[in-house]
Design a protein around this motif. Structure first.
Motif, short mmCIF file in Angstrom:
data_model
loop_
_atom_site.label_atom_id
_atom_site.label_comp_id
_atom_site.label_asym_id
_atom_site.label_seq_id
_atom_site.Cartn_x
_atom_site.Cartn_y
_atom_site.Cartn_z
N LEU A 1 0.85 -1.18 0.00
CA LEU A 1 0.00 0.00 0.00
C LEU A 1 0.89 1.23 0.00
CD1 LEU A 1 -3.27 0.45 1.86
CD2 LEU A 1 -1.59 2.27 1.99
N ALA A 2 0.79 2.04 -1.05
CA ALA A 2 1.66 3.21 -1.20
C ALA A 2 0.82 4.48 -1.25
CB ALA A 2 2.48 3.08 -2.48
N VAL A 3 1.36 5.55 -0.68
CA VAL A 3 0.67 6.84 -0.61
C VAL A 3 1.61 7.93 -1.13
CG1 VAL A 3 -0.45 8.52 0.90
CG2 VAL A 3 -0.70 6.07 1.36
N GLN A 4 1.10 8.74 -2.06
CA GLN A 4 1.86 9.84 -2.67
C GLN A 4 1.93 11.04 -1.71
OE1 GLN A 4 2.94 9.69 -6.21
NE2 GLN A 4 4.29 11.21 -5.32
N LEU A 5 3.12 11.63 -1.58
CA LEU A 5 3.35 12.84 -0.79
C LEU A 5 4.15 13.81 -1.64
CD1 LEU A 5 4.47 11.24 2.60
CD2 LEU A 5 2.21 12.14 2.06
N ASP B 1 7.26 12.64 -3.38
CA ASP B 1 7.71 11.48 -2.63
C ASP B 1 6.54 10.50 -2.46
OD1 ASP B 1 9.92 13.13 -2.27
OD2 ASP B 1 9.34 13.69 -0.24
N PHE B 2 6.84 9.33 -1.95
CA PHE B 2 5.78 8.44 -1.49
C PHE B 2 6.34 7.52 -0.41
CE2 PHE B 2 7.62 5.68 -4.76
CZ PHE B 2 7.49 4.41 -4.24
N PHE B 3 5.42 6.93 0.35
CA PHE B 3 5.82 5.91 1.32
C PHE B 3 4.98 4.68 1.07
CE2 PHE B 3 2.44 8.07 3.70
CZ PHE B 3 1.70 7.01 4.19
N ALA C 1 -4.29 0.73 7.95
CA ALA C 1 -4.31 1.26 9.32
C ALA C 1 -2.95 1.89 9.67
CB ALA C 1 -4.67 0.16 10.31
N LEU C 2 -1.87 1.26 9.26
CA LEU C 2 -0.53 1.81 9.51
C LEU C 2 -0.31 3.08 8.69
CD1 LEU C 2 1.33 -1.60 9.58
CD2 LEU C 2 1.04 -0.04 11.52
N ALA C 3 -0.77 3.09 7.43
CA ALA C 3 -0.63 4.28 6.58
C ALA C 3 -1.43 5.45 7.15
CB ALA C 3 -1.10 3.97 5.16
N GLU C 4 -2.60 5.17 7.71
CA GLU C 4 -3.39 6.25 8.31
C GLU C 4 -2.66 6.87 9.50
OE1 GLU C 4 -7.11 4.23 9.04
OE2 GLU C 4 -7.81 4.58 6.98
N LEU C 5 -1.99 6.04 10.31
CA LEU C 5 -1.19 6.59 11.40
C LEU C 5 -0.05 7.46 10.88
CD1 LEU C 5 -0.85 3.58 13.89
CD2 LEU C 5 -2.19 5.68 14.19
N THR C 6 0.60 7.01 9.82
CA THR C 6 1.70 7.80 9.24
C THR C 6 1.18 9.15 8.76
OG1 THR C 6 2.90 5.81 8.59
CG2 THR C 6 3.45 7.84 7.42
N ILE C 7 0.06 9.17 8.04
CA ILE C 7 -0.52 10.42 7.55
C ILE C 7 -0.90 11.35 8.71
CG2 ILE C 7 -2.53 11.41 6.36
CD1 ILE C 7 -0.55 10.34 4.39
#
Length: 176
Positions: free
Chosen positions: A135-139, A142-144, A166-172
């Motif tokens: 699961l990747a999220v654009q920033l 960058d992305f994580f 759930a982990l990505a939501e914590l990071t955001i």
């Protein structure tokens, strides 16, 4: 006399060849010879391990006892014990296109589905066995990525993409 003539002739040839390599008399104007390379703007700081603690990874990921963890400047990995046990990986990519990661998961048999996490675009890619999710999220530029692998012989059930999300939501939520 022949030696002197040979030396003069050699020096004349050397000067002539040296003149061919100089920019003197060049008709090409100085300046850019192509488009300037794009400089990636740094996105928000995701912190070490996505600002998520070892205990949160263990609990959300359902790892039970964490047998090994690895951490470095760009990523973290937690592994539960046992042969082919579950693992969770976090990675941060500066100035790297999300499309490259989409291509990678696609070639590994995990078709990416578009998602949004905390208003940010990304993708979730579940393998056909439903045991691995990237699961990747654009920033910005960058992305994580959070990757959850339930392991071949673990008794962890459910969709690994729910755990990665759930982990990505914590990071955001914890971006700096």
């Amino acid at each position: 006399m022949r030696i002197r003539s040979a030396i003069v002739l050699g020096l004349t040839a050397a000067f002539a060849l040296a003149g061919c390599g100089s920019d003197a008399g060049s008709e090409v104007a100085d300046g850019p010879r192509g488009p300037a390379p794009k400089v990636a703007a740094l996105g928000p700081f995701v912190g070490e391990c996505g600002h998520v603690t070892d205990d949160e990874v263990r609990d959300i990921g359902g790892l039970g006892q964490v047998a090994q963890s690895y951490k470095n400047a760009v990523g973290c990995n937690w592994q539960s014990g046992g042969l082919s046990g579950a693992s969770i990986t976090f990675a941060s990519y500066r100035g790297s296109p999300l499309e490259r990661e989409k291509a990678w998961v696609t070639t590994h048999g995990r078709p990416p589905e578009p998602i949004t996490v905390g208003g940010r675009p990304g993708f979730a890619a579940l393998d056909p066995s439903s045991r691995i999710c990237d699961l990747a999220v654009q920033l910005d530029d960058d992305f994580f990525e959070w990757s959850t692998a339930l392991g071949g012989y673990s008794d962890i059930g459910g969709n690994p993409c729910d755990r990665s999300r759930a982990l990505a939501e914590l990071t955001i939520e914890r971006l700096e």
